[in-house]
Design an enzyme around this catalytic site. Structure first.
Site, mmCIF file in Angstrom:
data_model
loop_
_atom_site.group_PDB
_atom_site.id
_atom_site.type_symbol
_atom_site.label_atom_id
_atom_site.label_comp_id
_atom_site.label_asym_id
_atom_site.label_seq_id
_atom_site.Cartn_x
_atom_site.Cartn_y
_atom_site.Cartn_z
ATOM 1 N N GLY A 45 38.281 41.016 36.143
ATOM 2 C CA GLY A 45 39.469 41.810 35.877
ATOM 3 C C GLY A 45 40.099 42.217 37.194
ATOM 4 O O GLY A 45 39.417 42.268 38.229
ATOM 5 N N GLN A 50 45.257 47.261 42.777
ATOM 6 C CA GLN A 50 44.322 46.583 43.685
ATOM 7 C C GLN A 50 44.999 45.527 44.555
ATOM 8 O O GLN A 50 44.392 45.015 45.494
ATOM 9 C CB GLN A 50 43.181 45.935 42.885
ATOM 10 C CG GLN A 50 42.303 46.947 42.172
ATOM 11 C CD GLN A 50 41.171 46.262 41.455
ATOM 12 O OE1 GLN A 50 41.325 45.792 40.341
ATOM 13 N NE2 GLN A 50 40.014 46.164 42.108
ATOM 14 N N CYS A 96 33.321 46.602 41.414
ATOM 15 C CA CYS A 96 34.774 46.596 41.543
ATOM 16 C C CYS A 96 35.134 45.838 42.816
ATOM 17 O O CYS A 96 34.511 46.053 43.858
ATOM 18 C CB CYS A 96 35.287 48.030 41.619
ATOM 19 S SG CYS A 96 37.073 48.152 41.772
ATOM 20 N N LEU A 97 36.126 44.963 42.726
ATOM 21 C CA LEU A 97 36.499 44.163 43.897
ATOM 22 C C LEU A 97 37.006 45.043 45.044
ATOM 23 O O LEU A 97 36.937 44.641 46.194
ATOM 24 C CB LEU A 97 37.566 43.125 43.517
ATOM 25 C CG LEU A 97 37.105 42.033 42.551
ATOM 26 C CD1 LEU A 97 38.280 41.150 42.138
ATOM 27 C CD2 LEU A 97 35.992 41.175 43.152
ATOM 28 N N HIS A 138 37.584 49.683 32.397
ATOM 29 C CA HIS A 138 37.511 49.741 33.868
ATOM 30 C C HIS A 138 38.891 49.488 34.484
ATOM 31 O O HIS A 138 39.329 50.230 35.370
ATOM 32 C CB HIS A 138 36.476 48.719 34.358
ATOM 33 C CG HIS A 138 36.362 48.629 35.848
ATOM 34 N ND1 HIS A 138 35.244 49.032 36.550
ATOM 35 C CD2 HIS A 138 37.238 48.161 36.782
ATOM 36 C CE1 HIS A 138 35.450 48.835 37.845
ATOM 37 N NE2 HIS A 138 36.647 48.302 38.025
ATOM 38 N N GLU A 139 39.574 48.455 34.009
ATOM 39 C CA GLU A 139 40.899 48.125 34.567
ATOM 40 C C GLU A 139 41.937 49.190 34.206
ATOM 41 O O GLU A 139 42.788 49.544 35.010
ATOM 42 C CB GLU A 139 41.358 46.739 34.079
ATOM 43 C CG GLU A 139 40.437 45.585 34.454
ATOM 44 C CD GLU A 139 40.046 45.565 35.916
ATOM 45 O OE1 GLU A 139 40.852 45.958 36.784
ATOM 46 O OE2 GLU A 139 38.898 45.161 36.211
ATOM 47 N N HIS A 142 41.946 51.969 36.525
ATOM 48 C CA HIS A 142 42.694 51.699 37.765
ATOM 49 C C HIS A 142 44.161 52.126 37.622
ATOM 50 O O HIS A 142 44.756 52.643 38.561
ATOM 51 C CB HIS A 142 42.656 50.199 38.102
ATOM 52 C CG HIS A 142 41.439 49.777 38.862
ATOM 53 N ND1 HIS A 142 41.141 50.244 40.116
ATOM 54 C CD2 HIS A 142 40.465 48.889 38.560
ATOM 55 C CE1 HIS A 142 40.023 49.678 40.544
ATOM 56 N NE2 HIS A 142 39.581 48.845 39.614
HETATM 57 NI NI NI Z 1 37.838 47.697 39.690
#
Ligand code: NI
Length: 183
Positions: A45, A50, A96-97, A138-139, A142
């Site tokens: 995701g 991000q 998380c990236l 999760h997304e 963000h």
């Molecule tokens: Ni993330």
């Protein structure tokens, strides 16, 4: 085009993403770039903040998980709103990236109902559970300026503090390119 992924510590990760309209400039390219960026970093995701855009847009593809219990979900979410969460609270080790090399258990509700527009700006209202719900939650966080580390206990947070500072200074060794917050 692969975009650099914003690292922990950047203020854009703390902004609430604005809703957008179909004439948002460069949207088609942005979505294509987000897919490319997510896949190249082996994510499941990616949310617009991000890649430096505080807008209500995220992409999800759960086929990166080996979990066969749930059908794969691949989707673009625009102007999403989680309407309801219910079921059981269950723990899952999230990453998380934007926060590389840190994985921690996070408890979330098992079931969600979400309203969103797809890339053609058609409205949908759907329910999800399992891994799909987890990645969406999760997304979606963000978009609300929230990160999975926010859920951790004060003790866990203290233990991770040096690692988080290191990430925000560009010290994380990643295979993908990151955008490091300016001082
Ligand atoms: Ni993330």
């Amino acid at each position: 085009m692969i975009l650099p992924i914003v690292a922990y510590g950047d203020t854009v990760l703390r902004k609430v993403g604005d809703n957008i309209s179909a004439d948002y400039e460069g949207l088609k390219d942005l979505v294509a770039n987000m897919w490319e960026t997510m896949y190249s970093a082996q994510g499941v995701g990616l949310a617009a903040p991000q890649v430096g855009k505080a807008i209500n847009l995220f992409v999800v593809d759960t086929s990166g998980f080996e979990d066969e219990d749930y059908p794969d979900l691949k989707r673009v979410f625009i102007n999403a709103e989680i309407i309801e969460e219910w079921g059981e609270e269950w723990a899952f080790e999230e990453g998380c990236l934007s926060i590389p090399h840190i994985r921690e258990d996070v408890y979330r509700w098992s079931d969600i109902a979400i309203k969103y527009q797809d890339e053609n700006f058609e409205w949908h209202e759907e329910e999800f559970d399992g891994i799909a719900a987890r990645v969406i939650q999760h997304e979606y966080d963000h978009i609300k300026g929230k990160l999975f580390v926010d859920y951790l206990s004060p003790l866990k947070k203290r233990l991770l503090k040096n690692k988080l500072v290191n990430i925000s200074k560009g010290g994380a060794n990643t295979k993908y390119r990151m955008r490091i917050p300016k001082k």
